[in-house]
Design an enzyme around this catalytic site. Structure first.
Site, PDB file in Angstrom:
ATOM      1  N   GLU A 184      -5.244  -5.107  10.473  1.00  0.00           N
ATOM      2  CA  GLU A 184      -4.216  -4.081  10.660  1.00  0.00           C
ATOM      3  C   GLU A 184      -4.476  -3.345  11.980  1.00  0.00           C
ATOM      4  OE1 GLU A 184      -2.312  -2.806   6.712  1.00  0.00           O
ATOM      5  OE2 GLU A 184      -4.108  -1.600   6.950  1.00  0.00           O
ATOM      6  N   GLY A 239       2.676   2.168  10.787  1.00  0.00           N
ATOM      7  CA  GLY A 239       3.611   3.282  10.648  1.00  0.00           C
ATOM      8  C   GLY A 239       4.342   3.621  11.936  1.00  0.00           C
ATOM      9  N   GLY A 294       2.999  -1.243   4.233  1.00  0.00           N
ATOM     10  CA  GLY A 294       3.033   0.187   3.928  1.00  0.00           C
ATOM     11  C   GLY A 294       4.454   0.634   3.634  1.00  0.00           C
ATOM     12  N   GLY A 295       5.098   1.219   4.628  1.00  0.00           N
ATOM     13  CA  GLY A 295       6.436   1.808   4.462  1.00  0.00           C
ATOM     14  C   GLY A 295       7.441   0.925   3.734  1.00  0.00           C
ATOM     15  N   ASN A 310       0.866  -1.180   0.000  1.00  0.00           N
ATOM     16  CA  ASN A 310       0.000   0.000   0.000  1.00  0.00           C
ATOM     17  C   ASN A 310       0.902   1.230   0.000  1.00  0.00           C
ATOM     18  OD1 ASN A 310      -1.795   2.043   0.483  1.00  0.00           O
ATOM     19  ND2 ASN A 310      -2.471   1.321   2.496  1.00  0.00           N
ATOM     20  N   TRP A 311       0.952   1.880  -1.145  1.00  0.00           N
ATOM     21  CA  TRP A 311       1.871   3.021  -1.289  1.00  0.00           C
ATOM     22  C   TRP A 311       1.284   4.316  -0.724  1.00  0.00           C
ATOM     23  CZ3 TRP A 311       4.028   2.133  -6.994  1.00  0.00           C
ATOM     24  CH2 TRP A 311       4.819   0.976  -6.973  1.00  0.00           C
ATOM     25  N   LYS A 312       0.048   4.265  -0.289  1.00  0.00           N
ATOM     26  CA  LYS A 312      -0.608   5.429   0.336  1.00  0.00           C
ATOM     27  C   LYS A 312      -0.411   6.688  -0.530  1.00  0.00           C
ATOM     28  CE  LYS A 312      -0.230   3.105   4.726  1.00  0.00           C
ATOM     29  NZ  LYS A 312      -0.171   3.155   6.178  1.00  0.00           N
ATOM     30  N   SER A 351       3.568  -2.304  10.188  1.00  0.00           N
ATOM     31  CA  SER A 351       5.024  -2.385  10.354  1.00  0.00           C
ATOM     32  C   SER A 351       5.610  -3.737   9.951  1.00  0.00           C
ATOM     33  CB  SER A 351       5.441  -2.016  11.790  1.00  0.00           C
ATOM     34  OG  SER A 351       5.047  -0.686  12.079  1.00  0.00           O
ATOM     35  N   GLU A 368      -6.869   4.530   8.027  1.00  0.00           N
ATOM     36  CA  GLU A 368      -6.665   5.949   7.721  1.00  0.00           C
ATOM     37  C   GLU A 368      -7.941   6.555   7.123  1.00  0.00           C
ATOM     38  OE1 GLU A 368      -3.008   5.315   5.576  1.00  0.00           O
ATOM     39  OE2 GLU A 368      -2.086   4.761   7.486  1.00  0.00           O
ATOM     40  N   HIS A 387      -9.650   1.029   5.148  1.00  0.00           N
ATOM     41  CA  HIS A 387      -8.335   1.218   5.782  1.00  0.00           C
ATOM     42  C   HIS A 387      -8.515   2.144   6.994  1.00  0.00           C
ATOM     43  CE1 HIS A 387      -4.197   2.334   6.502  1.00  0.00           C
ATOM     44  NE2 HIS A 387      -3.854   1.265   5.810  1.00  0.00           N
TER      45      HIS A 387
HETATM   46  P1  13P Z   1       3.136   0.265   7.624  1.00  0.00           P
HETATM   47  O1  13P Z   1       3.647  -1.021   7.035  1.00  0.00           O
HETATM   48  O2  13P Z   1       3.884   1.467   7.163  1.00  0.00           O
HETATM   49  O3  13P Z   1       3.002   0.173   9.117  1.00  0.00           O
HETATM   50  O4  13P Z   1       1.631   0.467   7.054  1.00  0.00           O
HETATM   51  C1  13P Z   1       0.730  -0.571   7.153  1.00  0.00           C
HETATM   52  C2  13P Z   1      -0.492  -0.214   6.389  1.00  0.00           C
HETATM   53  O5  13P Z   1      -1.232   0.674   6.762  1.00  0.00           O
HETATM   54  C3  13P Z   1      -0.759  -0.959   5.149  1.00  0.00           C
HETATM   55  O6  13P Z   1      -2.041  -0.713   4.685  1.00  0.00           O
END
Ligand code: 13P
Length: 258
Positions: free
Chosen positions: A168, A174, A234-235, A9-11, A213, A98, A96
């Site tokens: 999640e 994050g 994510g990251g 997920n590149w957000k 993470s 977020e 998600h």
């Molecule tokens: P991180 O891997 O950066 O914690 O993000 C997880 C995420 O929200 C994937 O959708």
């Protein structure tokens, strides 16, 4: 045997230039991979065309990070299921944390988005998970139950045949604070148990990802758990080397399981 999946997920990250380089590195790095695992990328909407150009005819699929209800209409700033399909998307993230927290998407809207995704032939990746306060108050199972039951009520349990779930925990996103494999396994097992009350076969076959993470150095432990079918990253998905290393961990587990 369930297939493992690794999704990135590149957000709201990336520029034309680095998305191009990242997708190209993922294309090259996955060339020798077998079809034993599914790999999916969720770029920003504006980079979908770039991704389609680079990843077409590869083992890597892609999807949207969000969608709105209906096919088109006066909904400024939104994007529809058919628009995603038009750019080769097979998946879409729904719910998600977020979106739930920053953009105030409630259970009803998320359930409607899940149903909409399926109506347009997209596979929803339903993200669920508790906040730190909810975990500390021992409300994890209650929160997960609400987040799942609201979708089952609207879309029906059969809809989950064509869906993926991503657990999640919000406190792990994050933050660098990954759930331990045991903590994640406990919730994944609970999710399967809840689904089994509605439909044992779907509970057994549905892909349940862990997100929060996930890194190259903790993926192996998480993916070894019996109810964890891969990761939503994510990251660590923003760098080809770490994303590919996570994919390799999933591949090893897939290879070890045959
Ligand atoms: P991180 O891997 O950066 O914690 O993000 C997880 C995420 O929200 C994937 O959708």
């Amino acid at each position: 045997m369930r297939k493992k999946m690794v999704a990135g997920n590149w957000k709201m990250c990336g520029s034309r230039c680095n998305v191009d380089a990242l997708a190209d590195a993922i294309k090259k790095g996955t060339k020798s991979f077998s079809t034993k695992i599914d790999i999916v990328i969720f770029p920003s909407f504006v980079h979908l065309q770039l991704i389609e150009n680079i990843l077409v005819d590869t083992l890597v699929s892609w999807g949207g990070q969000n969608l709105y209800l209906g096919a088109q209409g006066a909904f400024t700033g939104e994007i529809s299921g058919p628009m995603l399909v038009d750019y080769g998307c097979q998946y879409v993230l729904v719910g998600h944390s977020e979106r739930r927290i920053i953009f105030h998407e409630d259970l009803k809207l998320i359930a409607a988005k899940f149903k909409t995704a399926l109506e347009y032939g997209l596979k929803p990746v339903l993200c669920i998970g508790e906040t730190l306060a909810e975990r500390e108050q021992q409300k994890t199972e209650k929160v997960i139950t609400e987040q799942l039951e609201s979708v089952i009520e609207l879309a029906g349990i059969d809809a989950f045949r064509h869906a993926v779930i991503a657990y999640e925990p919000v406190w792990a996103i994050g933050t660098g604070l990954t759930a331990t494999p045991e903590q994640a396994q406990e919730v994944h097992a609970f999710i399967r148990k809840l689904l089994a009350k509605h439909h044992p076969d779907i509970a057994n076959t549905i892909c349940i990802l862990y997100g929060g993470s996930v890194k190259a150095d903790n993926a192996a432990g998480l993916f070894a758990m019996p109810d964890i079918d891969g990761g939503l990253v994510g990251g660590a998905s923003l760098e080809a080397k770490s994303f590919l290393a996570i994919c390799e961990n999933a591949l090893e587990k897939a290879a070890g399981s045959v």
